[in-house]
Design a protein around this motif. Sequence first.
Motif, PDB file in Angstrom:
ATOM      1  N   LEU A  45       6.285   0.619  13.712  1.00 16.84           N
ATOM      2  CA  LEU A  45       5.066   0.380  12.927  1.00 16.84           C
ATOM      3  C   LEU A  45       4.144  -0.556  13.699  1.00 16.84           C
ATOM      4  N   PRO A  46       2.818  -0.421  13.549  1.00 22.79           N
ATOM      5  CA  PRO A  46       1.883  -1.259  14.298  1.00 22.79           C
ATOM      6  C   PRO A  46       2.112  -2.752  14.076  1.00 22.79           C
ATOM      7  N   ALA A  47       1.811  -3.537  15.075  1.00 20.88           N
ATOM      8  CA  ALA A  47       1.926  -4.986  14.942  1.00 20.88           C
ATOM      9  C   ALA A  47       1.001  -5.512  13.868  1.00 20.88           C
ATOM     10  N   ALA A  48      -0.081  -4.787  13.590  1.00 16.11           N
ATOM     11  CA  ALA A  48      -1.064  -5.215  12.584  1.00 16.11           C
ATOM     12  C   ALA A  48      -0.624  -4.912  11.160  1.00 16.11           C
ATOM     13  N   THR A  49       0.545  -4.310  10.984  1.00 19.91           N
ATOM     14  CA  THR A  49       1.028  -3.959   9.646  1.00 19.91           C
ATOM     15  C   THR A  49       1.238  -5.225   8.817  1.00 19.91           C
ATOM     16  N   GLY A  50       0.577  -5.286   7.648  1.00 19.94           N
ATOM     17  CA  GLY A  50       0.687  -6.433   6.762  1.00 19.94           C
ATOM     18  C   GLY A  50       1.421  -6.098   5.481  1.00 19.94           C
ATOM     19  N   GLU A  51       1.490  -7.077   4.588  1.00 19.65           N
ATOM     20  CA  GLU A  51       2.230  -6.873   3.338  1.00 19.65           C
ATOM     21  C   GLU A  51       1.611  -5.770   2.494  1.00 19.65           C
ATOM     22  N   ASP A  52       0.287  -5.682   2.470  1.00 17.64           N
ATOM     23  CA  ASP A  52      -0.346  -4.621   1.680  1.00 17.64           C
ATOM     24  C   ASP A  52      -0.027  -3.238   2.248  1.00 17.64           C
ATOM     25  N   ASP A  53       0.130  -3.154   3.561  1.00 16.34           N
ATOM     26  CA  ASP A  53       0.501  -1.878   4.176  1.00 16.34           C
ATOM     27  C   ASP A  53       1.943  -1.505   3.814  1.00 16.34           C
ATOM     28  N   LEU A  54       2.837  -2.493   3.815  1.00 22.19           N
ATOM     29  CA  LEU A  54       4.217  -2.230   3.408  1.00 22.19           C
ATOM     30  C   LEU A  54       4.284  -1.842   1.936  1.00 22.19           C
ATOM     31  N   LYS A  55       3.413  -2.446   1.135  1.00 18.63           N
ATOM     32  CA  LYS A  55       3.298  -2.057  -0.273  1.00 18.63           C
ATOM     33  C   LYS A  55       2.910  -0.580  -0.376  1.00 18.63           C
ATOM     34  N   ALA A  56       1.928  -0.164   0.411  1.00 13.03           N
ATOM     35  CA  ALA A  56       1.477   1.229   0.389  1.00 13.03           C
ATOM     36  C   ALA A  56       2.570   2.166   0.888  1.00 13.03           C
ATOM     37  N   LEU A  57       3.313   1.723   1.905  1.00  6.42           N
ATOM     38  CA  LEU A  57       4.415   2.545   2.429  1.00  6.42           C
ATOM     39  C   LEU A  57       5.459   2.787   1.347  1.00  6.42           C
ATOM     40  N   GLY A  58       5.879   1.716   0.689  1.00 11.31           N
ATOM     41  CA  GLY A  58       6.890   1.857  -0.352  1.00 11.31           C
ATOM     42  C   GLY A  58       6.429   2.702  -1.514  1.00 11.31           C
ATOM     43  N   ALA A  59       5.151   2.555  -1.903  1.00  9.28           N
ATOM     44  CA  ALA A  59       4.616   3.340  -3.017  1.00  9.28           C
ATOM     45  C   ALA A  59       4.599   4.824  -2.671  1.00  9.28           C
ATOM     46  N   ALA A  60       4.204   5.152  -1.442  1.00 11.01           N
ATOM     47  CA  ALA A  60       4.180   6.557  -1.026  1.00 11.01           C
ATOM     48  C   ALA A  60       5.594   7.127  -0.952  1.00 11.01           C
ATOM     49  N   ALA A  61       6.532   6.332  -0.438  1.00 12.94           N
ATOM     50  CA  ALA A  61       7.915   6.804  -0.330  1.00 12.94           C
ATOM     51  C   ALA A  61       8.533   7.046  -1.698  1.00 12.94           C
ATOM     52  N   ALA A  62       8.254   6.140  -2.637  1.00  9.01           N
ATOM     53  CA  ALA A  62       8.816   6.295  -3.984  1.00  9.01           C
ATOM     54  C   ALA A  62       8.156   7.432  -4.743  1.00  9.01           C
ATOM     55  N   SER A  63       6.914   7.766  -4.388  1.00 11.04           N
ATOM     56  CA  SER A  63       6.216   8.871  -5.055  1.00 11.04           C
ATOM     57  C   SER A  63       6.720  10.222  -4.571  1.00 11.04           C
ATOM     58  N   SER A  64       6.926  10.343  -3.263  1.00  7.67           N
ATOM     59  CA  SER A  64       7.308  11.643  -2.699  1.00  7.67           C
ATOM     60  C   SER A  64       8.813  11.856  -2.668  1.00  7.67           C
ATOM     61  N   GLY A  65       9.603  10.833  -3.016  1.00  7.43           N
ATOM     62  CA  GLY A  65      11.051  10.964  -3.013  1.00  7.43           C
ATOM     63  C   GLY A  65      11.701   9.971  -3.959  1.00  7.43           C
ATOM     64  N   SER A  66      13.001   9.808  -3.819  1.00  2.43           N
ATOM     65  CA  SER A  66      13.747   8.916  -4.711  1.00  2.43           C
ATOM     66  C   SER A  66      14.121   7.621  -4.003  1.00  2.43           C
ATOM     67  N   VAL A  67      13.247   7.176  -3.119  1.00  2.13           N
ATOM     68  CA  VAL A  67      13.498   5.998  -2.297  1.00  2.13           C
ATOM     69  C   VAL A  67      13.496   4.733  -3.159  1.00  2.13           C
ATOM     70  N   ALA A  68      14.450   3.840  -2.890  1.00  2.58           N
ATOM     71  CA  ALA A  68      14.488   2.541  -3.550  1.00  2.58           C
ATOM     72  C   ALA A  68      14.406   1.395  -2.550  1.00  2.58           C
ATOM     73  N   MET A  69      14.532   1.715  -1.253  1.00  8.19           N
ATOM     74  CA  MET A  69      14.520   0.665  -0.238  1.00  8.19           C
ATOM     75  C   MET A  69      14.301   1.288   1.132  1.00  8.19           C
ATOM     76  N   PHE A  70      13.641   0.547   2.011  1.00  5.82           N
ATOM     77  CA  PHE A  70      13.537   0.904   3.421  1.00  5.82           C
ATOM     78  C   PHE A  70      13.640  -0.373   4.241  1.00  5.82           C
ATOM     79  N   HIS A  71      13.885  -0.228   5.513  1.00  7.64           N
ATOM     80  CA  HIS A  71      13.823  -1.344   6.452  1.00  7.64           C
ATOM     81  C   HIS A  71      12.719  -1.053   7.459  1.00  7.64           C
ATOM     82  N   ALA A  72      11.760  -1.945   7.599  1.00  4.89           N
ATOM     83  CA  ALA A  72      10.761  -1.858   8.660  1.00  4.89           C
ATOM     84  C   ALA A  72      11.227  -2.818   9.748  1.00  4.89           C
ATOM     85  N   VAL A  73      11.745  -2.260  10.820  1.00  3.40           N
ATOM     86  CA  VAL A  73      12.402  -3.079  11.842  1.00  3.40           C
ATOM     87  C   VAL A  73      11.407  -4.067  12.441  1.00  3.40           C
ATOM     88  N   GLY A  74      11.802  -5.334  12.423  1.00  2.00           N
ATOM     89  CA  GLY A  74      10.954  -6.401  12.927  1.00  2.00           C
ATOM     90  C   GLY A  74       9.949  -6.931  11.928  1.00  2.00           C
TER      91      GLY A  74
END
Length: 413
Positions: free
Chosen positions: A223-252
Amino acid sequence: MELTQQDREMLDGRHGAAAADALGLVLRFAGAVGAERLIDCDQAHVDGCLYHGQASLDFVERFVASRGRVRVPTTLNVGSVDLIHPELYVGDPALGAAGKRLMEAHVELGCTPSFTCAPYQTLMRPKRGDQLAWAESNAIVFANSVIGARTNRYGDFIDLACALAGRVPDYGLHRTDNRRAKVRVDITGLEGASADEAGGIAVAAGLIVGRECGDAIAAITGLPAATGEDDLKALGAAAASSGSVAMFHAVGLTPEAPDLESATGGIDVPVLARLGKAEIASVLAGLGTVKDGAPLTAVALGTPHFSLTEFDRLIPMLDLAPFSVPVYVNTGRHEWERLVADGSAQRLEKAGVTVVVDTCTYVTAIIRDLSGAVMTNSGKWAYYAPGNLGIDVAFGTLADTMQSALAGRVVRA
């Protein structure tokens, strides 16, 4: 099932009928998921205050009638109406009244009237390691992934039962061994992307994680170095919408994944997807149902609810006003109070931006004109709105959406 002395006392009614009923539900749920014991719950977030029919209201009114009170700090998800701006609701008055009563009934049980899908943006943000009973899919993913708190995907009714009992089943993501990544999603060649681009990359990554990983926890690299908390929020929301995701790890980036080895527990895991610039563009193009240049009837932002940082990015763009189409921004009361206090709310209103509190424009009747396409920077809004509202959508960055609001049609940088 292992029961503590307090569990037994609660079941016997010594802490009230509501607590006994709630714990009985939690125990039956625990049996269904194979949990052998319960653990203390530090906090709850209740999704069931969004009205889905009379059963929603009957369930809560039962606990109100028996004088129930939540036993842990409990926030509330979005409801069906904006209680601060009730004039925004343009739906069936009877449904609006029932939705309002459902929200009020939860408050009578001692829940905090937060009415936000982003409780992690309030003063009640949990800490790493806290055991939660959280519902609302994006909040669940954020708590587990970005904060490092622990919750399973609790749904309507059981979320409130856990809050009233103060207990959760000890299974799933409450346990350390179940929180390790089992698959990988690698992003390549985009580490230097800008902050504006990082949001779109995060949404695309989330959609792929949801579609490809099922309920398996993914370790996301690159993921880009510029990725912030709001971007991680958007990532999780998209993952939970398109699947049954409850957790991910963004390395680093996320607390339980300082490196890939920590995320996976040192085990080699399969790579389910590799995403470069072309793949990211293709995924994001698939979110829209209209082409560039298509006329718009509105712009909708804030799903999940806009943070103060996102408002800081939006407010300079108000200089573009007047806009050709209405602009709606969903946010929580915590953010709204600060916008009012520092004069930003007045500036937004002067620019013709409607701030929606307590609810969201894709779940309730607020947008006045749905005869044409609506543009959004939210992967979750774009994913759900066509089905919920029967409309066409366009997806773009925040800058794209505001330029499009100015033009009255879909335009992109």
